[in-house]
Design a protein around this motif. Sequence first.
Motif, PDB file in Angstrom:
ATOM      1  N   GLN A 139       0.824  -1.185  -0.040  1.00  0.00           N
ATOM      2  CA  GLN A 139      -0.003   0.083  -0.100  1.00  0.00           C
ATOM      3  C   GLN A 139       1.047   1.287   0.048  1.00  0.00           C
ATOM      4  O   GLN A 139       0.483   2.347  -0.556  1.00  0.00           O
ATOM      5  CB  GLN A 139      -0.863  -0.071   1.230  1.00  0.00           C
ATOM      6  N   VAL A 140       1.893   1.174   0.520  1.00  0.00           N
ATOM      7  CA  VAL A 140       2.918   2.614   0.674  1.00  0.00           C
ATOM      8  C   VAL A 140       3.378   2.712  -0.864  1.00  0.00           C
ATOM      9  O   VAL A 140       3.596   3.699  -1.343  1.00  0.00           O
ATOM     10  CB  VAL A 140       4.076   2.033   1.623  1.00  0.00           C
ATOM     11  N   VAL A 141       3.966   1.726  -1.411  1.00  0.00           N
ATOM     12  CA  VAL A 141       4.390   1.780  -2.949  1.00  0.00           C
ATOM     13  C   VAL A 141       3.220   2.210  -3.807  1.00  0.00           C
ATOM     14  O   VAL A 141       3.468   3.366  -4.642  1.00  0.00           O
ATOM     15  CB  VAL A 141       5.048   0.449  -2.984  1.00  0.00           C
ATOM     16  N   GLU A 142       2.226   1.695  -3.626  1.00  0.00           N
ATOM     17  CA  GLU A 142       1.150   2.158  -4.186  1.00  0.00           C
ATOM     18  C   GLU A 142       0.610   3.720  -3.984  1.00  0.00           C
ATOM     19  O   GLU A 142       0.228   4.618  -4.931  1.00  0.00           O
ATOM     20  CB  GLU A 142       0.052   1.564  -4.383  1.00  0.00           C
ATOM     21  N   ASP A 143       0.455   4.076  -2.862  1.00  0.00           N
ATOM     22  CA  ASP A 143       0.221   5.562  -2.484  1.00  0.00           C
ATOM     23  C   ASP A 143       1.112   6.460  -2.783  1.00  0.00           C
ATOM     24  O   ASP A 143       0.712   7.452  -3.173  1.00  0.00           O
ATOM     25  CB  ASP A 143      -0.114   5.460  -0.774  1.00  0.00           C
ATOM     26  N   ALA A 144       2.539   6.031  -2.731  1.00  0.00           N
ATOM     27  CA  ALA A 144       3.524   7.097  -3.359  1.00  0.00           C
ATOM     28  C   ALA A 144       3.394   7.376  -4.619  1.00  0.00           C
ATOM     29  O   ALA A 144       3.539   8.332  -4.888  1.00  0.00           O
ATOM     30  CB  ALA A 144       4.874   6.367  -2.898  1.00  0.00           C
ATOM     31  N   ALA A 145       2.969   6.221  -5.468  1.00  0.00           N
ATOM     32  CA  ALA A 145       2.840   6.452  -6.815  1.00  0.00           C
ATOM     33  C   ALA A 145       1.589   7.198  -7.082  1.00  0.00           C
ATOM     34  O   ALA A 145       1.600   8.080  -7.933  1.00  0.00           O
ATOM     35  CB  ALA A 145       2.559   5.143  -7.604  1.00  0.00           C
ATOM     36  N   ALA A 146       0.545   6.917  -6.657  1.00  0.00           N
ATOM     37  CA  ALA A 146      -0.756   7.704  -6.777  1.00  0.00           C
ATOM     38  C   ALA A 146      -0.710   9.125  -5.958  1.00  0.00           C
ATOM     39  O   ALA A 146      -1.400   9.775  -6.896  1.00  0.00           O
ATOM     40  CB  ALA A 146      -1.879   6.727  -6.010  1.00  0.00           C
ATOM     41  N   THR A 147      -0.386   9.198  -4.840  1.00  0.00           N
ATOM     42  CA  THR A 147      -0.701  10.715  -4.373  1.00  0.00           C
ATOM     43  C   THR A 147       0.782  11.674  -4.388  1.00  0.00           C
ATOM     44  O   THR A 147       0.626  12.892  -4.423  1.00  0.00           O
ATOM     45  CB  THR A 147      -0.926  10.624  -2.710  1.00  0.00           C
ATOM     46  N   LEU A 148       2.012  10.962  -4.544  1.00  0.00           N
ATOM     47  CA  LEU A 148       3.053  11.759  -4.584  1.00  0.00           C
ATOM     48  C   LEU A 148       3.772  11.871  -6.027  1.00  0.00           C
ATOM     49  O   LEU A 148       4.758  12.479  -6.084  1.00  0.00           O
ATOM     50  CB  LEU A 148       4.168  11.320  -3.642  1.00  0.00           C
ATOM     51  N   GLY A 149       3.296  10.925  -6.775  1.00  0.00           N
ATOM     52  CA  GLY A 149       3.838  10.833  -8.132  1.00  0.00           C
ATOM     53  C   GLY A 149       5.182  10.029  -8.052  1.00  0.00           C
ATOM     54  O   GLY A 149       6.192  10.423  -8.848  1.00  0.00           O
ATOM     55  N   LEU A 150       5.526   9.435  -7.174  1.00  0.00           N
ATOM     56  CA  LEU A 150       6.974   8.810  -6.948  1.00  0.00           C
ATOM     57  C   LEU A 150       6.939   7.324  -6.700  1.00  0.00           C
ATOM     58  O   LEU A 150       6.292   6.734  -6.199  1.00  0.00           O
ATOM     59  CB  LEU A 150       7.453   9.324  -5.383  1.00  0.00           C
ATOM     60  N   LEU A 151       7.856   6.788  -7.439  1.00  0.00           N
ATOM     61  CA  LEU A 151       8.075   5.335  -7.816  1.00  0.00           C
ATOM     62  C   LEU A 151       9.104   4.826  -6.633  1.00  0.00           C
ATOM     63  O   LEU A 151      10.249   5.710  -6.858  1.00  0.00           O
ATOM     64  CB  LEU A 151       8.596   5.047  -9.045  1.00  0.00           C
ATOM     65  N   LEU A 152       9.051   3.849  -6.067  1.00  0.00           N
ATOM     66  CA  LEU A 152       9.970   3.489  -5.016  1.00  0.00           C
ATOM     67  C   LEU A 152      10.588   2.238  -5.309  1.00  0.00           C
ATOM     68  O   LEU A 152       9.803   1.205  -5.826  1.00  0.00           O
ATOM     69  CB  LEU A 152       9.151   3.081  -3.486  1.00  0.00           C
ATOM     70  N   SER A 153      11.791   2.309  -5.221  1.00  0.00           N
ATOM     71  CA  SER A 153      12.456   1.059  -5.580  1.00  0.00           C
ATOM     72  C   SER A 153      13.203   0.607  -4.221  1.00  0.00           C
ATOM     73  O   SER A 153      13.927   1.220  -3.569  1.00  0.00           O
ATOM     74  CB  SER A 153      13.941   1.134  -6.611  1.00  0.00           C
ATOM     75  N   VAL A 154      12.614  -0.638  -3.562  1.00  0.00           N
ATOM     76  CA  VAL A 154      12.755  -0.812  -2.317  1.00  0.00           C
ATOM     77  C   VAL A 154      13.741  -2.260  -2.024  1.00  0.00           C
ATOM     78  O   VAL A 154      13.473  -3.091  -2.694  1.00  0.00           O
ATOM     79  CB  VAL A 154      11.402  -1.129  -1.589  1.00  0.00           C
ATOM     80  N   ARG A 155      14.695  -1.853  -1.095  1.00  0.00           N
ATOM     81  CA  ARG A 155      15.719  -3.223  -0.834  1.00  0.00           C
ATOM     82  C   ARG A 155      15.322  -3.303   0.702  1.00  0.00           C
ATOM     83  O   ARG A 155      15.140  -2.412   1.656  1.00  0.00           O
ATOM     84  CB  ARG A 155      17.074  -2.637  -1.088  1.00  0.00           C
ATOM     85  N   HIS A 156      15.044  -4.485   1.133  1.00  0.00           N
ATOM     86  CA  HIS A 156      15.050  -4.888   2.620  1.00  0.00           C
ATOM     87  C   HIS A 156      16.288  -5.466   3.170  1.00  0.00           C
ATOM     88  O   HIS A 156      16.822  -6.360   2.586  1.00  0.00           O
ATOM     89  CB  HIS A 156      13.721  -5.984   2.670  1.00  0.00           C
ATOM     90  N   HIS A 157      16.631  -4.815   4.141  1.00  0.00           N
ATOM     91  CA  HIS A 157      18.139  -5.105   4.602  1.00  0.00           C
ATOM     92  C   HIS A 157      17.930  -5.097   6.217  1.00  0.00           C
ATOM     93  O   HIS A 157      17.156  -4.620   6.654  1.00  0.00           O
ATOM     94  CB  HIS A 157      19.032  -4.131   4.168  1.00  0.00           C
ATOM     95  N   SER A 158      19.192  -5.609   6.749  1.00  0.00           N
ATOM     96  CA  SER A 158      19.100  -5.466   8.205  1.00  0.00           C
ATOM     97  C   SER A 158      19.439  -3.940   8.698  1.00  0.00           C
ATOM     98  O   SER A 158      19.671  -3.333   7.591  1.00  0.00           O
ATOM     99  CB  SER A 158      20.137  -6.203   8.935  1.00  0.00           C
ATOM    100  N   PRO A 159      19.017  -3.494   9.663  1.00  0.00           N
ATOM    101  CA  PRO A 159      19.250  -2.049  10.041  1.00  0.00           C
ATOM    102  C   PRO A 159      20.692  -1.604   9.822  1.00  0.00           C
ATOM    103  O   PRO A 159      21.089  -0.494   9.229  1.00  0.00           O
ATOM    104  CB  PRO A 159      19.022  -1.896  11.364  1.00  0.00           C
ATOM    105  N   HIS A 160      21.585  -2.433   9.814  1.00  0.00           N
ATOM    106  CA  HIS A 160      23.040  -2.138  10.037  1.00  0.00           C
ATOM    107  C   HIS A 160      23.417  -2.001   8.303  1.00  0.00           C
ATOM    108  O   HIS A 160      23.845  -1.304   7.828  1.00  0.00           O
ATOM    109  CB  HIS A 160      23.917  -3.142  10.375  1.00  0.00           C
ATOM    110  N   GLN A 161      22.672  -2.960   7.588  1.00  0.00           N
ATOM    111  CA  GLN A 161      23.144  -2.991   6.013  1.00  0.00           C
ATOM    112  C   GLN A 161      22.391  -1.559   5.337  1.00  0.00           C
ATOM    113  O   GLN A 161      22.880  -1.120   4.577  1.00  0.00           O
ATOM    114  CB  GLN A 161      22.467  -4.165   5.280  1.00  0.00           C
ATOM    115  N   ALA A 162      21.115  -1.221   6.028  1.00  0.00           N
ATOM    116  CA  ALA A 162      20.251  -0.065   5.320  1.00  0.00           C
ATOM    117  C   ALA A 162      21.164   1.093   5.510  1.00  0.00           C
ATOM    118  O   ALA A 162      21.224   1.833   4.636  1.00  0.00           O
ATOM    119  CB  ALA A 162      18.889  -0.227   5.771  1.00  0.00           C
ATOM    120  N   VAL A 163      21.773   1.373   6.673  1.00  0.00           N
ATOM    121  CA  VAL A 163      22.489   2.460   6.907  1.00  0.00           C
ATOM    122  C   VAL A 163      23.675   2.392   5.957  1.00  0.00           C
ATOM    123  O   VAL A 163      24.234   3.439   5.508  1.00  0.00           O
ATOM    124  CB  VAL A 163      22.766   2.654   8.523  1.00  0.00           C
ATOM    125  N   ALA A 164      24.372   1.271   5.891  1.00  0.00           N
ATOM    126  CA  ALA A 164      25.518   1.187   5.147  1.00  0.00           C
ATOM    127  C   ALA A 164      25.387   1.555   3.614  1.00  0.00           C
ATOM    128  O   ALA A 164      26.162   2.039   2.871  1.00  0.00           O
ATOM    129  CB  ALA A 164      26.241  -0.098   5.395  1.00  0.00           C
TER     130      ALA A 164
END
Length: 478
Positions: A139-164
Motif C-alpha cells: 500500500q505504501v508503494v501504491e500510495d507513493a505512486a498515486a499521491t506523490l507521483g513517486l516510484l519506490l525501488s525498495v531494498r529490504h536489509h538489516s538495520p546495519h546494512q540499510a545505513v551502510a
Amino acid sequence: MYIESELRAELRAELNSIAGRDECRTEVLAPFSRAELALLDAVGQCGDLAEVARRTGTRHGSVERRLDRLDRAVGTPLTLRGGHTARLSTAGSRMLAAGRRFFHQIDLAARTHIFGHGSEAVDAPEVLSIATTEPLPDQVVEDAAATLGLLLSVRHHSPHQAVAELAGYQVDAACTWSLGPPREPVERATRGHHILDDPLWVILPRDHPLAGHDQVSLGDLREENWVSETGPGAEVLVARVFQAAGLPAPARLQVTGASVARGILRRGDAMGLGSPTHPAVLAPSLVRRSLVERPRRTTSLLVDPTIVPRSLAARLAALIADSHLRRFAERHRDLLHESWWARWYAEQSGRRPGTTAPGAERSPGVPPGARKLDVEDLHLLRAVARHGSINRAAAVLSISQSALTRRIHRLEQDLGARLLLRSPRGTSLTGPARRFLRQLDRSEGEFQDAALTCRSVDRAAVPYRPVRRTRQPAPSAT
C-alpha cells in the motif's frame, strides 16, 4: 550548424587532451552528456534498439555506435546486446544511477550558487531507491505512486546494512530505527524525518508462566532465553533495552539476523521484542504482552536532501507511518484494549499530516523548460576558471576569443543567469559561477568513484574487450 559541430569537435579534442593529463578524472565524465544518459535510460526501459532509436530521435546504427563509444570511454560494457535487443549490464545500471544523481546534483548546485536559492532539492526524483529494515507494505508503494507521483525501488536489509547502503551512495533514502532521538549516523549529508515513536512489547510462548499476565517486567525475564538482531551502529536491541531499564543484559542472548530470529521465535526456543513497525511473528503458539518499563525506539526516514525535497520526504514518512498504524490496528487489536496502547495509537494517528496533490512538493528554482548545464558547458566554464581568462581559455580550446565569449554569452541567455565578469582588465567567471564549479568537483568525484568501482569489479571478473564490427563479405553471385 557547421560552426556548432566544429566547436563540439574542438571541445572533444580538449577533453581528450585533459584526459591525457588526468585520465582517471575526465575519461569517465566526458561521454556522459544528458543525451547519452537518456540513451542508457531508454535501453533500461524498453530494451528494443528500434524503440530506443525512436525514443531518442536517432537512427538504429547511431544508437549502436553511441553505445560502443560509451563502453570504450568507461572501459567496461554498459549494455548487453544481441540482434535487435539490448539491456543494461550491472555496470550500466550502476552508471545510469550514478549519472542521474550527478546531473541532479549539478542542477541543485546551479540553483543554489548561480540562481541564489536554497540548498534543498528542487525536483523529486522519478524513482527513489530506498533501503528499509522492514518490507514496506504494498500500500505504501501504491500510495507513493498515486499521491506523490513517486516510484519506490525498495531494498529490504538489516538495520546495519540499510545505513551502510545509504552511507555508500547505493540508495538515496533509508527507513531505519534507533534507540533514542532520530539521528543521522552516516558521514554523508542526510536529513532525518520522524516516522513513529515505536513502543516495544515482548513475545512469549503461550505456555510460559507469565503468559497469562497483562503486563510483564523485564526484570522477571532476565534469566530466559532471548533472541535479538543487530541495529544501526552494531547496537543489540535487547541488550540496549535492558541497559536502559537499569538491568544487565540477559546472559542467554543470541544475536542473529532478522529472518533467523523470526524462526527461533516461531519455534518457541526464545523470546524477543516486537513493535508496531517490527511485529516479528504472529503464530497461535505465541502471545504478545506489554512491558512495565515501556521501552521505545524511534523509526525515521533518512534522506539525501540534495535528492529528495524536504516536503516530499515528510509526506513519504507520513505514508509509511500510516501504513504501520493501520497494520497495528488490524493485527493487534488485543493491545488496543489497554488504555496505554489506545492512548498511544490516538496520539500517533493525530500527528499524521495530510497529503497534497502530486507535484506540490516542487519548489521554485530554475524556470520550467530552462536550459540545463551539460557536460560541454561545464568544461567551458572549467577552462575559463583554470586558465584565469577568456583569452587563455580560448587558446587552450583552440577557438577564438570571440567564439568562446559568444558561446558563454549564449549560455547566460539560455540560463537567465550571469556567469562572466567583464571589466577593462579582461573577462573572468563570477563568484557564484566559481562556487558552482567547486561544488561540481565534489559531485564529479562521487560520479567517478562509482564509474571506477564498476570498471574494477567487471575487469576482475572478465577483462573488457571492445567489440570489433567487421563488414561481412557480399554473397557471391551464382
